[in-house]
Design an enzyme around this catalytic site. Structure first.
Site, PDB file in Angstrom:
ATOM      1  N   PHE A  13       1.127  -0.973   0.171  1.00 18.64           N
ATOM      2  CA  PHE A  13       0.160  -0.170   0.209  1.00 18.64           C
ATOM      3  C   PHE A  13       0.672   1.337   0.412  1.00 18.64           C
ATOM      4  O   PHE A  13       0.305   2.060  -0.980  1.00 18.64           O
ATOM      5  CB  PHE A  13      -0.478  -0.110   1.589  1.00 18.64           C
ATOM      6  CG  PHE A  13      -2.281   0.862   1.348  1.00 18.64           C
ATOM      7  CD1 PHE A  13      -2.323   1.209  -0.136  1.00 18.64           C
ATOM      8  CD2 PHE A  13      -2.068   2.072   2.674  1.00 18.64           C
ATOM      9  CE1 PHE A  13      -3.551   2.763   0.077  1.00 18.64           C
ATOM     10  CE2 PHE A  13      -2.215   2.827   2.518  1.00 18.64           C
ATOM     11  CZ  PHE A  13      -3.639   3.027   1.884  1.00 18.64           C
ATOM     12  N   ALA A  73       9.076  -2.736   4.018  1.00 18.18           N
ATOM     13  CA  ALA A  73       8.944  -4.184   3.917  1.00 18.18           C
ATOM     14  C   ALA A  73       8.911  -4.245   4.822  1.00 18.18           C
ATOM     15  O   ALA A  73       8.977  -3.516   6.421  1.00 18.18           O
ATOM     16  CB  ALA A  73       9.456  -4.953   3.377  1.00 18.18           C
ATOM     17  N   ALA A  74       7.747  -5.308   6.155  1.00 22.00           N
ATOM     18  CA  ALA A  74       7.765  -6.184   7.483  1.00 22.00           C
ATOM     19  C   ALA A  74       6.601  -6.730   7.240  1.00 22.00           C
ATOM     20  O   ALA A  74       6.106  -7.241   6.673  1.00 22.00           O
ATOM     21  CB  ALA A  74       7.358  -4.346   8.111  1.00 22.00           C
ATOM     22  N   ARG A  75       6.705  -7.862   8.943  1.00 24.27           N
ATOM     23  CA  ARG A  75       5.539  -8.733   9.538  1.00 24.27           C
ATOM     24  C   ARG A  75       4.729  -7.606  10.265  1.00 24.27           C
ATOM     25  O   ARG A  75       4.982  -7.095  11.295  1.00 24.27           O
ATOM     26  CB  ARG A  75       6.255  -9.749  10.112  1.00 24.27           C
ATOM     27  CG  ARG A  75       4.696 -10.057  10.034  1.00 24.27           C
ATOM     28  CD  ARG A  75       5.568 -11.572  11.260  1.00 24.27           C
ATOM     29  NE  ARG A  75       4.587 -13.102  11.824  1.00 24.27           N
ATOM     30  CZ  ARG A  75       3.428 -12.869  12.738  1.00 24.27           C
ATOM     31  NH1 ARG A  75       3.610 -11.956  13.337  1.00 24.27           N
ATOM     32  NH2 ARG A  75       3.147 -14.268  12.333  1.00 24.27           N
ATOM     33  N   SER A 118       5.944   2.660  13.267  1.00 19.64           N
ATOM     34  CA  SER A 118       4.937   2.200  13.662  1.00 19.64           C
ATOM     35  C   SER A 118       4.448   3.253  14.371  1.00 19.64           C
ATOM     36  O   SER A 118       4.977   3.658  15.350  1.00 19.64           O
ATOM     37  CB  SER A 118       4.146   1.522  13.516  1.00 19.64           C
ATOM     38  OG  SER A 118       2.772   1.189  14.679  1.00 19.64           O
ATOM     39  N   TYR A 144       3.323  -6.246  17.156  1.00 21.06           N
ATOM     40  CA  TYR A 144       4.264  -5.442  16.010  1.00 21.06           C
ATOM     41  C   TYR A 144       5.684  -3.927  16.740  1.00 21.06           C
ATOM     42  O   TYR A 144       6.332  -3.863  16.233  1.00 21.06           O
ATOM     43  CB  TYR A 144       3.179  -5.390  15.874  1.00 21.06           C
ATOM     44  CG  TYR A 144       3.843  -4.403  14.403  1.00 21.06           C
ATOM     45  CD1 TYR A 144       3.814  -5.177  13.254  1.00 21.06           C
ATOM     46  CD2 TYR A 144       2.714  -3.145  14.054  1.00 21.06           C
ATOM     47  CE1 TYR A 144       4.067  -3.959  12.219  1.00 21.06           C
ATOM     48  CE2 TYR A 144       3.706  -2.291  13.182  1.00 21.06           C
ATOM     49  CZ  TYR A 144       4.022  -2.706  12.018  1.00 21.06           C
ATOM     50  OH  TYR A 144       3.869  -1.845  11.518  1.00 21.06           O
TER      51      TYR A 144
END
Length: 321
Positions: A13, A73-75, A118, A144
């Site tokens: 996104f 990019a990430a989990r 985040s 997270y």
């Protein structure tokens, strides 16, 4: 060798929007790293398939000649966790995988590493009149957020030993054309004309449109004062849930039907249904202060909240089935 910009998570996104904007602006060649072949990519972006993001990933080909790296990019935060050890799963990708990439980037001569973190590093909520700030003591509370915080720490430590410039951007909830998850669900509620029990909610949430986030990331890629800093990405216009739903209704062309149910009853119902997490996101407050962005970078959001809601809602109307 041609100097380039590398964006990881380039089919996602945020990553795809960033790549499209970078291509449109011209300048350095734009590369996108993705996990697997066949993912849709913006035009004029050179694609590198790197597989899973972990300590075995070979980034050599993608990093050759790269001047600036944006790591998107990430989990990501998941609603229904399936891993038996959630924190270990997040650390494997978001900490170990990120630092593995950063070490290879430093060795390859990458000048600047922009890490998309985040707001969860700051915490899950804000108190009335006390918005969260970029330089607050971190207070992550879920796996997270903890993994993102640990990655930030590791990156700044690496910067101190290698000289690679590191910048951290912590977005709040991102919305824009193609948004999924809860934001898309809210638009569906409004479009269907469903009565929504949120008319009495008096919270404040900070959001960031995709356009504003991309603009801040690009500023952080270039600005000399960004080095070694953390910035929060927000529209700078905090909104209550009723105001958000009314704004979406205005753009969708279907006025939001809001019923004044006491928030305490909504919290109770959410608890009985095992959805306290959803209630917190809908009913709780999370305000941020982005004055540091103006002070350090001279950056103000180029798009208003209303403009962001307009482009998001119009894309939803064009693509709903």
């Amino acid at each position: 060798m041609e100097r380039a910009i590398l964006v990881t998570g380039a089919s996602g996104f945020v990553g795809s929007a960033l790549c499209r904007t970078l291509v449109a602006q011209g300048g350095l060649a734009v590369r996108g790293a993705v996990r697997r072949p066949g993912l849709p990519m913006p035009a004029n972006v050179s694609t590198f398939t790197v597989g899973e993001l972990d300590t075995s990933t070979d980034w050599a080909a993608a990093l050759a000649g790269v001047e600036v790296l944006v790591h998107a990019a990430a989990r990501v935060h998941v609603m229904h966790e399936t891993a038996s050890d959630s924190l270990a799963a997040f650390r494997r990708v978001n900490v170990d995988g990120t630092l593995h990439l950063a070490r290879q980037a430093a060795a390859a001569g990458v000048r600047r590493f922009v890490f998309i973190s985040s707001i969860k590093v700051n915490g899950e909520a804000s108190q009335p009149g006390r918005p969260l700030c970029a330089d607050d003591v971190p207070a992550p509370s879920d796996a997270y957020g903890i993994s993102k915080h640990e990655a930030e720490q590791g990156l700044f430590q690496l910067a101190a030993t290698t000289g690679m410039e590191v910048v951290v951007v912590r977005p709040v909830l991102v919305y824009g054309p193609g948004v999924k998850a809860n934001f898309h669900t809210m638009m569906r509620w409004v479009a269907k004309g469903l009565p929504l029990p949120f008319g009495a909610v008096d919270n404040r949430r900070s959001l960031v449109s995709l356009g504003n986030l991309v603009d801040l990331i690009i500023t952080c890629m270039k600005h000399p004062q960004a080095v070694g800093q953390v910035f929060i990405a927000s529209d700078g216009d905090d909104v209550s849930l009723p105001r958000l739903l009314r704004g979406l209704g205005r753009e969708i062309g279907r006025p939001a039907r809001l019923l004044p149910v006491p928030p305490a009853l909504l919290q109770l119902a959410a608890g009985l249904l095992g959805r306290r997490d959803l209630a917190q996101r809908l009913l709780g407050s999370l305000e941020v202060d982005i004055s540091k962005n103006r002070q350090v970078l001279g950056w103000v959001p180029p798009f208003t909240l209303d403009q962001g809601l307009r482009t998001t809602a119009h894309s939803f109307l064009e693509n709903r089935h």
